[in-house]
Design a protein around this motif. Structure first.
Motif, PDB file in Angstrom:
ATOM      1  N   LEU A  75       0.826  -1.192   0.000  1.00 25.38           N
ATOM      2  CA  LEU A  75       0.000   0.000   0.000  1.00 25.38           C
ATOM      3  C   LEU A  75       0.860   1.242   0.000  1.00 25.38           C
ATOM      4  O   LEU A  75       1.935   1.259   0.612  1.00 25.38           O
ATOM      5  CB  LEU A  75      -0.901  -0.003   1.243  1.00 25.38           C
ATOM      6  N   PRO A  76       0.411   2.305  -0.655  1.00 17.64           N
ATOM      7  CA  PRO A  76       1.182   3.542  -0.634  1.00 17.64           C
ATOM      8  C   PRO A  76       1.152   4.163   0.746  1.00 17.64           C
ATOM      9  O   PRO A  76       0.182   4.010   1.487  1.00 17.64           O
ATOM     10  CB  PRO A  76       0.463   4.426  -1.662  1.00 17.64           C
ATOM     11  N   PRO A  77       2.208   4.832   1.156  1.00 16.08           N
ATOM     12  CA  PRO A  77       2.233   5.456   2.475  1.00 16.08           C
ATOM     13  C   PRO A  77       1.212   6.577   2.547  1.00 16.08           C
ATOM     14  O   PRO A  77       0.804   7.142   1.532  1.00 16.08           O
ATOM     15  CB  PRO A  77       3.674   5.983   2.574  1.00 16.08           C
ATOM     16  N   PRO A  78       0.759   6.894   3.757  1.00 17.37           N
ATOM     17  CA  PRO A  78      -0.247   7.949   3.881  1.00 17.37           C
ATOM     18  C   PRO A  78       0.268   9.316   3.473  1.00 17.37           C
ATOM     19  O   PRO A  78      -0.489  10.166   3.063  1.00 17.37           O
ATOM     20  CB  PRO A  78      -0.611   7.907   5.374  1.00 17.37           C
ATOM     21  N   SER A  79       1.566   9.543   3.579  1.00 12.91           N
ATOM     22  CA  SER A  79       2.117  10.843   3.222  1.00 12.91           C
ATOM     23  C   SER A  79       2.182  11.000   1.706  1.00 12.91           C
ATOM     24  O   SER A  79       2.598  10.093   0.993  1.00 12.91           O
ATOM     25  CB  SER A  79       3.524  11.004   3.821  1.00 12.91           C
ATOM     26  N   SER A  80       1.773  12.146   1.208  1.00 12.36           N
ATOM     27  CA  SER A  80       1.789  12.411  -0.226  1.00 12.36           C
ATOM     28  C   SER A  80       3.182  12.757  -0.737  1.00 12.36           C
ATOM     29  O   SER A  80       3.360  12.938  -1.935  1.00 12.36           O
ATOM     30  CB  SER A  80       0.824  13.549  -0.548  1.00 12.36           C
ATOM     31  N   ASP A  81       4.154  12.877   0.164  1.00 10.25           N
ATOM     32  CA  ASP A  81       5.506  13.243  -0.237  1.00 10.25           C
ATOM     33  C   ASP A  81       6.299  12.038  -0.727  1.00 10.25           C
ATOM     34  O   ASP A  81       7.429  12.169  -1.157  1.00 10.25           O
ATOM     35  CB  ASP A  81       6.223  13.903   0.939  1.00 10.25           C
ATOM     36  N   TYR A  98       8.965   2.975  -1.892  1.00 10.06           N
ATOM     37  CA  TYR A  98       8.518   4.348  -1.749  1.00 10.06           C
ATOM     38  C   TYR A  98       9.605   5.149  -1.044  1.00 10.06           C
ATOM     39  O   TYR A  98      10.064   4.766   0.038  1.00 10.06           O
ATOM     40  CB  TYR A  98       7.217   4.402  -0.945  1.00 10.06           C
ATOM     41  N   VAL A  99      10.013   6.232  -1.665  1.00 11.26           N
ATOM     42  CA  VAL A  99      11.078   7.069  -1.123  1.00 11.26           C
ATOM     43  C   VAL A  99      10.570   8.494  -1.025  1.00 11.26           C
ATOM     44  O   VAL A  99       9.641   8.912  -1.737  1.00 11.26           O
ATOM     45  CB  VAL A  99      12.352   7.019  -1.992  1.00 11.26           C
ATOM     46  N   SER A 100      11.162   9.258  -0.135  1.00 17.43           N
ATOM     47  CA  SER A 100      10.808  10.656   0.002  1.00 17.43           C
ATOM     48  C   SER A 100      11.434  11.473  -1.123  1.00 17.43           C
ATOM     49  O   SER A 100      12.309  10.996  -1.843  1.00 17.43           O
ATOM     50  CB  SER A 100      11.266  11.181   1.361  1.00 17.43           C
ATOM     51  N   ARG A 101      11.007  12.704  -1.235  1.00 13.83           N
ATOM     52  CA  ARG A 101      11.467  13.543  -2.338  1.00 13.83           C
ATOM     53  C   ARG A 101      12.968  13.802  -2.260  1.00 13.83           C
ATOM     54  O   ARG A 101      13.639  13.926  -3.282  1.00 13.83           O
ATOM     55  CB  ARG A 101      10.698  14.860  -2.342  1.00 13.83           C
ATOM     56  N   GLY A 102      13.510  13.888  -1.074  1.00 17.12           N
ATOM     57  CA  GLY A 102      14.930  14.181  -0.922  1.00 17.12           C
ATOM     58  C   GLY A 102      15.784  12.985  -0.570  1.00 17.12           C
ATOM     59  O   GLY A 102      16.910  13.150  -0.073  1.00 17.12           O
ATOM     60  N   ALA A 103      15.305  11.765  -0.817  1.00 17.72           N
ATOM     61  CA  ALA A 103      16.052  10.552  -0.461  1.00 17.72           C
ATOM     62  C   ALA A 103      17.313  10.442  -1.312  1.00 17.72           C
ATOM     63  O   ALA A 103      17.276  10.589  -2.532  1.00 17.72           O
ATOM     64  CB  ALA A 103      15.177   9.318  -0.648  1.00 17.72           C
ATOM     65  N   ALA A 105      20.972   8.356  -2.538  1.00 15.18           N
ATOM     66  CA  ALA A 105      21.310   6.993  -2.956  1.00 15.18           C
ATOM     67  C   ALA A 105      21.716   6.141  -1.764  1.00 15.18           C
ATOM     68  O   ALA A 105      21.409   4.939  -1.721  1.00 15.18           O
ATOM     69  CB  ALA A 105      22.443   7.036  -3.984  1.00 15.18           C
ATOM     70  N   ARG A 106      22.392   6.724  -0.781  1.00 17.23           N
ATOM     71  CA  ARG A 106      22.771   5.968   0.414  1.00 17.23           C
ATOM     72  C   ARG A 106      21.539   5.492   1.174  1.00 17.23           C
ATOM     73  O   ARG A 106      21.477   4.339   1.636  1.00 17.23           O
ATOM     74  CB  ARG A 106      23.644   6.830   1.326  1.00 17.23           C
ATOM     75  N   GLU A 107      20.526   6.356   1.300  1.00 18.66           N
ATOM     76  CA  GLU A 107      19.316   5.988   2.031  1.00 18.66           C
ATOM     77  C   GLU A 107      18.518   4.927   1.295  1.00 18.66           C
ATOM     78  O   GLU A 107      17.970   4.005   1.908  1.00 18.66           O
ATOM     79  CB  GLU A 107      18.468   7.243   2.264  1.00 18.66           C
ATOM     80  N   VAL A 108      18.437   5.016  -0.012  1.00 17.56           N
ATOM     81  CA  VAL A 108      17.715   4.002  -0.787  1.00 17.56           C
ATOM     82  C   VAL A 108      18.426   2.657  -0.696  1.00 17.56           C
ATOM     83  O   VAL A 108      17.781   1.603  -0.576  1.00 17.56           O
ATOM     84  CB  VAL A 108      17.567   4.457  -2.246  1.00 17.56           C
ATOM     85  N   CYS A 109      19.744   2.665  -0.747  1.00 19.14           N
ATOM     86  CA  CYS A 109      20.496   1.408  -0.598  1.00 19.14           C
ATOM     87  C   CYS A 109      20.251   0.791   0.770  1.00 19.14           C
ATOM     88  O   CYS A 109      20.123  -0.436   0.896  1.00 19.14           O
ATOM     89  CB  CYS A 109      21.990   1.662  -0.807  1.00 19.14           C
ATOM     90  N   HIS A 110      20.182   1.620   1.799  1.00 19.14           N
ATOM     91  CA  HIS A 110      19.916   1.097   3.139  1.00 19.14           C
ATOM     92  C   HIS A 110      18.527   0.461   3.202  1.00 19.14           C
ATOM     93  O   HIS A 110      18.349  -0.600   3.825  1.00 19.14           O
ATOM     94  CB  HIS A 110      20.036   2.224   4.164  1.00 19.14           C
ATOM     95  N   MET A 111      17.540   1.059   2.551  1.00 21.89           N
ATOM     96  CA  MET A 111      16.204   0.474   2.518  1.00 21.89           C
ATOM     97  C   MET A 111      16.214  -0.871   1.798  1.00 21.89           C
ATOM     98  O   MET A 111      15.587  -1.843   2.252  1.00 21.89           O
ATOM     99  CB  MET A 111      15.239   1.433   1.811  1.00 21.89           C
ATOM    100  N   VAL A 144      20.509  12.838  -4.948  1.00 29.45           N
ATOM    101  CA  VAL A 144      19.083  12.624  -4.733  1.00 29.45           C
ATOM    102  C   VAL A 144      18.543  11.763  -5.874  1.00 29.45           C
ATOM    103  O   VAL A 144      18.690  12.102  -7.051  1.00 29.45           O
ATOM    104  CB  VAL A 144      18.339  13.962  -4.658  1.00 29.45           C
ATOM    105  N   VAL A 145      17.924  10.657  -5.530  1.00 23.65           N
ATOM    106  CA  VAL A 145      17.520   9.660  -6.525  1.00 23.65           C
ATOM    107  C   VAL A 145      16.449  10.219  -7.461  1.00 23.65           C
ATOM    108  O   VAL A 145      16.514  10.021  -8.686  1.00 23.65           O
ATOM    109  CB  VAL A 145      17.029   8.392  -5.808  1.00 23.65           C
TER     110      VAL A 145
END
Length: 512
Positions: A75-81, A98-103, A105-111, A144-145
């Motif tokens: 499911l998509p997160p409740p936040s629209s960001d 699902y990633v935030s607008r300012g995520a 590459a390091r943060e996406v790799c951690h996810m 930023v991805v």
């Protein structure tokens, strides 16, 4: 005729069963419109259901959308960001996150490390891949991805690939290997005795930086021809000389601005672009969509020269930011519990010393290099004698370790070709000790150990042999024997043997 019809009507009337209407007033019902249920009936149903005793839910956590472990990832997160990003593994399977607008590459790799249950958290990277154009680039940890993805063409096949990359910051550890003296410009800083190691430190600081210079083959626009041109890389940009290797201002031509370009490695450049060698890379404006018309394709004479140019581009563009990324990568957790890969071992051979335990007073560190090499050879001979004795014991069960145990190891890649093996090692970083084992395509029942050393991939044939009625594997004509490939890898992770360097990093295939 009338009599006949009248008789038919009497017969039909006598054989027809007439039913009374269900409603009291049938004339008020219009057959061409639906009948709506009144609100009184709905209330009656509610009163009926409320009279039934409620049954407690035995699995509330599965029925709650906010707490369900099955539905929470789909499911998509409740936040629209949040935005959906699709990432591929090296097995062509993909995973959407699902990633935030300012995520970054390091943060996406951690996810992805967490969701894919990877055994360690080191040396992961996101690769920007353009299959049609044969381009690939490793994203910097701070990029930023979504900003990178915004420059992609909607009709293209560009994708993100989640993979290992051991060579992302290797030039900080071994600067002499990545920046040879012959490619450093004869500027004032070099004439004062500046070394390649000092070059990197100078690049990370603000101020004057020495140039990187050398000949490169450049593809001429709209033509298949290649031309040899002398290039200079400075902080102000990339320049080419219109007259040999002259650095006079009237002979220099401005090529590109470093702040507004990205550097890509070109894959299969001979077939796609008719390059004179495979050591090809290209530069393009970072804010424009990727098109073949805007690419500046360059070809080097060797892998070391190509690596020098691409590393210098990164250092000139990002400077201190790369050093910050490097420090953050070192402070990250090295491995998770249960990992059996070489990442659990020391990252440097400097922490391993030769020891002598022959005396009665305990072990001593061998300081003499000649004595240390002699001890290593003796250890190899002792290994062979111990394994021959162990395999000859009557209690040894031959089925305890199946002969195909190597097929489930992360470093085994089946029947991939020599070229594909070199491609896999190059993709995950040309660092010393990167290795994989594959089946030989030229020799039946043999294997090949592909090992990276000094930016080159070397291949060693693993031959099966028999001694004493038992099957072994060897790489040194029977001098050292191993009962299976797993034992061969374990041995060479500690001892070099005939190899130029110990096995350190297994080349793994990431599956999402």
């Amino acid at each position: 005729m009338n009599e006949k019809s009248g008789g038919a009507e009497m017969l039909l009337g006598s054989s027809t069963l007439t039913l009374d209407p269900l409603t009291a007033d049938s004339s008020s019902i219009r057959r061409s419109q639906p009948i709506f249920i009144t609100s009184n009936r709905v209330k009656g149903v509610e009163s009926f259901s409320s009279s039934v005793p409620s049954i407690p839910n035995p699995f509330p956590e599965l029925c709650s959308l906010s707490q369900s472990p099955v539905l929470i990832g789909s499911l998509p997160p409740p936040s629209s960001d949040k935005h959906l990003v699709k990432v591929f593994g090296e097995d062509s399977h993909s995973r959407s996150v699902y990633v935030s607008r300012g995520a970054t590459a390091r943060e996406v790799c951690h996810m992805l490390v967490q969701t894919a249950h990877c055994s360690d958290q080191e040396n992961w990277a996101l690769l920007e891949l353009h299959p049609t154009l044969g381009l690939e680039r490793c994203l910097e940890d701070h990029e930023v991805v979504l900003e990178v993805q915004a420059n992609w063409s909607l009709k293209g096949d560009t994708r993100f690939v989640f993979c290992k990359n051991y060579a992302k910051y290797e030039f900080f550890r071994k600067p002499m290997l990545f920046f040879p003296e012959s490619m450093i410009s004869d500027s004032a800083d070099v004439s004062k005795g500046m070394t390649s190691s000092a070059l990197i430190q100078n690049l990370l600081r603000s101020g004057t930086c020495p140039e990187i210079q050398g000949f490169l083959q450049v593809k001429e626009p709209s033509r298949k021809a290649w031309k040899k041109v002398y290039f200079f890389l400075r902080r102000s940009g990339l320049y080419s000389s219109t007259k040999g290797s002259s650095k006079e201002p009237r002979h220099l031509q401005y090529v590109a601005d470093l702040e507004d370009l990205n550097v890509y490695t070109v894959v299969n450049s001979r077939k796609l672009y008719g390059a004179p060698a495979e050591f090809t890379f290209c530069i393009r404006p970072s804010r424009n969509p990727v098109r073949a018309q805007v690419l500046k394709i360059l070809c080097a004479e060797s892998e070391q020269i190509r690596t020098c140019w691409t590393s210098a581009f990164r250092l000139f563009k990002y400077g201190k930011q790369l050093q910050c990324n490097y420090q953050l990568s070192k402070s990250a957790p090295q491995s998770l519990e249960g990992s059996n890969l070489a990442d659990n071992k020391s990252n440097s051979e400097d922490s391993l010393v030769a020891m002598d335990f022959s005396g009665k007073a305990g072990g001593r560190v061998i300081q003499n290099p000649t004595e240390a090499q002699s001890a290593e050879r003796e250890e190899g001979q002792a290994w062979r004698r111990r394994e021959a004795l162990r395999c000859s014991l009557p209690t040894l069960n031959a089925a305890a370790r199946p002969s195909s145990i190597h097929k489930i190891q992360p470093w085994f890649h089946g029947g991939v070709s020599r070229k594909e093996a070199q491609r896999l090692i190059e993709k995950q970083g040309l660092v010393d000790g990167m290795f994989l084992i594959r089946e030989s395509q030229q020799h039946a029942q043999c294997f090949v150990l592909s090992l990276c050393y000094k930016l080159k991939t070397k291949h060693y044939l693993v031959i099966p042999c028999e001694e004493g009625g038992r099957k072994y594997f060897t790489m040194d004509d029977g001098l050292t024997l191993f009962i299976d490939l797993l034992q061969l890898v374990d041995f060479h992770q500690i001892n070099k043997g005939i190899l130029p360097v110990c096995l350190k990093h297994p080349c793994v295939c990431v599956a999402l």
